[in-house]
Design a protein around this motif. Structure first.
Motif, PDB file in Angstrom:
ATOM      1  N   LYS A   7       0.828  -1.197   0.000  1.00 48.16           N
ATOM      2  CA  LYS A   7       0.000   0.000   0.000  1.00 48.16           C
ATOM      3  C   LYS A   7       0.872   1.261   0.000  1.00 48.16           C
ATOM      4  N   ARG A  10       2.437   1.682  -3.308  1.00 40.35           N
ATOM      5  CA  ARG A  10       1.427   2.103  -4.281  1.00 40.35           C
ATOM      6  C   ARG A  10       1.188   3.616  -4.183  1.00 40.35           C
ATOM      7  N   TRP A  13       4.207   5.612  -5.541  1.00 43.76           N
ATOM      8  CA  TRP A  13       4.272   5.596  -7.010  1.00 43.76           C
ATOM      9  C   TRP A  13       3.151   6.429  -7.635  1.00 43.76           C
ATOM     10  N   ILE A  59       7.506  -0.494 -11.821  1.00 45.36           N
ATOM     11  CA  ILE A  59       6.368  -1.012 -11.039  1.00 45.36           C
ATOM     12  C   ILE A  59       6.114  -2.488 -11.393  1.00 45.36           C
TER      13      ILE A  59
ATOM     14  N   PHE B  91      -1.172  -0.804 -12.903  1.00 47.73           N
ATOM     15  CA  PHE B  91      -2.063  -1.034 -11.756  1.00 47.73           C
ATOM     16  C   PHE B  91      -3.269  -1.884 -12.158  1.00 47.73           C
ATOM     17  N   LEU B 491       1.268  -3.793  -7.124  1.00 47.39           N
ATOM     18  CA  LEU B 491       0.917  -2.538  -6.435  1.00 47.39           C
ATOM     19  C   LEU B 491      -0.516  -2.124  -6.740  1.00 47.39           C
TER      20      LEU B 491
END
Lengths: 65, 491
Positions: A7, A10, A13, A59, B91, B491
């Motif tokens: 988290k 995240r 980023w 990522i 994502f 993520l």
């Protein structure tokens, strides 16, 4: 990776990407306005895209199958 | 250019394309997942090449080059902000992929309908996608018609080009579904990138004295084209209105978001993302530099969209290069058209036909293939009419498809999101996009895309706050994802 760590990463980023994307509007339209050189907006947008590409690839490197 | 050479070049391209499409059928089983999603088993490199070919249409070499010709460097910013929008896939990509496998989703709208436990979300989203994507597809067909007609000096009638393009797109979509589409796309993406780079280098080194001289001339002869707003087209409001819908393209356009279901593994998805980003950066830079080259070589064109056709048809580009460029642009258009046809077919079979469960896979596929044919016929009719309505709907497509974006965010990140919120935002968003675009309205100076996003986000959140969420499904769906994301470091 633990849930909290995921988290946190995240959020970091997402903040970075939002700043980067806002810069793609702010820098050429405000800071580089009227600077008619290849080293100005043309270069900035290219560098911006490379930064966005490297960030996106970074990522995905966290993922494990 | 003699029409004989145009037909010859096309014939070689068509033969290789058909060979690859038929080859892709080998070992393929008959089933809905096999046909529409290549059995969720596409390798990384094919996924990357196909994603690139599907995303980039004839717009790049013609429209973006034209934007650069008339508006300058803002065209580069516009397209690179779109490319940066791929960060959304880092994502959303693995989330789509995980739930797609778990619940057997074939289309992104099927996923939304199930997540919010409301079939109308799938039906209305699929309906709006048809309204916006069929005109978009027709415009691609029109592009090929104009290109062949122009390059053959009028010897190849416009409608012949449209029909040739339609037959190729239908064939490559029907032969083996997603598999023939991805395999032929891979060939086409390689043609697109190789051809465009070769021509750029040829023109810059033989006609414009190399890159140093090229940029030097730009700075002295068209210096205002190197900043924004530049010659005027890319003022901030226009730029924002263009870039905002395109930033969300990777999740809003079903023909590309459906591709998030097909990689065989997360590793393949990583390769897909990486490959596409590199392809996209190169292709964008090349298209923009084409536009600048045309500006230096033919400064007085009345229509900016003629920049590329003029460059290709001029004495600056040898016949052979002009021909392969035509194939490159045709490939860009067809690879987009066949993917849209296949996706629309899946939307109609899976989302609009809610009684699909009563049909066997075989019957769904038969209907799907028939639908591809019908879509092509509608596309040809639209393209033959050359109506302003079609062009307007096509331009509106990026705005119109954006209406599902808040619903997609809500599906993955908000347990409190509701079906009522989703439906309200999709319906209000569609009306806003159509009303503002057709009325040519920009209230408070803001473009239709900006208003559409504001209205969809506000209505989605506010209606969700006052209505009841499908808690059981939300907990199951997001609970599953939470566990998988943690296991797989997503993520």
């Amino acid at each position: 990776m633990k849930k909290d760590e995921l988290k946190k990463k995240r959020i970091i980023w997402v903040i970075w990407l939002v700043i980067l994307i806002i810069s793609a509007y702010f820098v050429p339209f405000v800071l580089l306005r009227g600077i008619n050189q290849v080293e100005a907006s043309f270069l900035y947008w290219t560098v911006f895209a490379v930064a966005a590409i490297l960030s996106t690839i970074k990522i995905t490197t966290y993922w494990s199958d | 250019m003699n029409s004989f050479y145009v037909y010859l070049a096309l014939s070689i391209y068509v033969l290789i394309g058909f060979y690859i499409a038929y080859k892709s059928r080998q070992g393929m089983k008959q089933g809905v997942i096999e046909y529409f999603l290549d059995n969720r088993s596409t390798g990384g490199i094919v996924s990357a090449l196909s994603y690139s070919a599907t995303t980039y249409s004839a717009f790049m070499m013609i429209g973006l080059a034209g934007f650069t010709y008339s508006g300058g460097v803002g065209a580069l910013g516009f397209e690179l902000i779109y490319l940066a929008g791929l960060s959304l896939v880092a994502f959303f990509g693995p989330r789509f992929w995980l739930v797609g496998k778990k619940y057997g989703y074939v289309t992104p709208y099927e996923m939304l309908g199930d997540r919010f436990q409301n079939k109308w979300i799938a039906i209305i989203s699929a309906g709006t996608a048809c309204v916006f994507l069929i005109p978009y597809l027709s415009v691609q067909l029109m592009g090929i018609g104009y290109l062949m007609n122009g390059l053959s000096g009028g010897e190849i009638p416009y409608i012949v080009g449209v029909i040739i393009a339609s037959i190729l797109a239908i064939s490559w979509a029907v032969i083996a579904g997603m598999r023939s589409v991805t395999w032929t796309d891979s060939l086409q993406s390689l043609i697109m990138i190789v051809v465009s780079v070769i021509i750029l280098f040829y023109v810059i080194y033989t006609q414009l004295g190399g890159f140093v001289s090229f940029f030097g001339r730009l700075e002295t002869e068209y210096s205002n084209f190197l900043s924004v707003p530049g010659p005027g087209f890319f003022n901030f409001q226009t730029f924002l209105g263009l870039t905002l819908p395109w930033f969300f393209f990777s999740i809003s356009n079903p023909q590309v978001s459906q591709r998030l279901f097909i990689p065989k593994s997360l590793k393949a998805m990583k390769t897909m993302i990486k490959g596409f980003l590199i392809f996209g950066l190169v292709y964008t830079l090349v298209s923009v530099l084409w536009g600048f080259s045309a500006k230096l070589l033919f400064p007085g064109l009345q229509q900016a969209d003629l920049a590329t056709p003029t460059l290709l048809g001029s004495e600056h580009v040898p016949l052979l290069l002009g021909l392969i460029a035509m194939i490159g642009i045709t490939a860009a258009a067809i690879s987009t058209v066949d993917s849209i046809m296949l996706t629309l077919s899946s939307l109609i079979v899976r989302d609009l036909m809610q009684s699909r469960d009563e049909y066997s896979d075989k019957k769904q596929l038969r209907i799907g293939k028939f639908v591809i044919f019908i879509i092509a016929v509608i596309g040809i009719i639209f393209a033959s009419q050359q109506l302003d309505l079609i062009a307007t709907l096509s331009v509106t497509s990026s705005v119109g498809l954006m209406i599902v974006v808040p619903t997609i965010f809500g599906a993955f990140f908000w347990r409190g999101a509701t079906a009522a919120g989703s439906l309200t935002s999709i319906i209000l968003g569609a009306f806003t996009a159509l009303y503002l675009q057709f009325g040519n309205l920009s209230p408070l100076g803001l473009a239709p895309g900006v208003w559409t996003l504001i209205i969809t986000v506000v209505s989605f959140i506010s209606v969700s706050l006052f209505t009841e969420a499908p808690k059981k499904k939300a907990n199951e769906f997001l609970g599953y994802l939470d566990k998988e994301l943690e296991d797989k470091n997503i993520l």
